[in-house]
Design an enzyme around this catalytic site. Sequence first.
Site, PDB file in Angstrom:
ATOM      1  N   CYS A 121       0.860  -1.081  -0.025  1.00 14.06           N
ATOM      2  CA  CYS A 121       0.188  -0.053   0.204  1.00 14.06           C
ATOM      3  C   CYS A 121       0.932   1.376  -0.088  1.00 14.06           C
ATOM      4  CB  CYS A 121      -0.809  -0.021   1.288  1.00 14.06           C
ATOM      5  SG  CYS A 121      -1.765   1.421   1.665  1.00 14.06           S
ATOM      6  N   CYS A 165      -0.013   3.641   2.760  1.00 14.52           N
ATOM      7  CA  CYS A 165       0.645   3.127   4.050  1.00 14.52           C
ATOM      8  C   CYS A 165       2.083   3.510   4.227  1.00 14.52           C
ATOM      9  CB  CYS A 165       0.326   1.572   4.232  1.00 14.52           C
ATOM     10  SG  CYS A 165      -1.105   1.200   4.245  1.00 14.52           S
TER      11      CYS A 165
END
Length: 105
Positions: free
Chosen positions: A30, A33
Amino acid sequence: MAKIINSNEFVEKVENTKGVVVVDFFATWCGPCKMLGPVFEGVSNEMVDKAEFFKVDIDKSSRIAQKYGIAAVPTMIIFKDGVPVENLAGFMPRENISRKVKAHL
C-alpha cells in the site's frame, strides 16, 4: 517505535490494555501506508509516555482486520481501555493524528 504485532499479541497488547493504544492497520503493498509509516513513527516517539502505538499487517493478521471492519488501508484505530473509540482512515498529517490521540488521553 511502533512495533508490528500479530493476532496473538493483539489481545494482550491492545484489547487487554488500560489506557490509550493506537493501531495502524497497513499492508506492505500500500503506497499511502508507506507514506504514513514515518508520520506514525513520529507521533509514537512524540507520545511515548502517553499512549502505546502498534502496527498490524492486514495480510498476516486478516482475522483481526476483519474483526474491526478494516475495509481500506491505512486505517488507524484508537483504543481506550481495550475498546475502539475512533477510526482514522487514509493518510493524515502528524498534527491531525496527534490531536486525535490527545483527545482520548
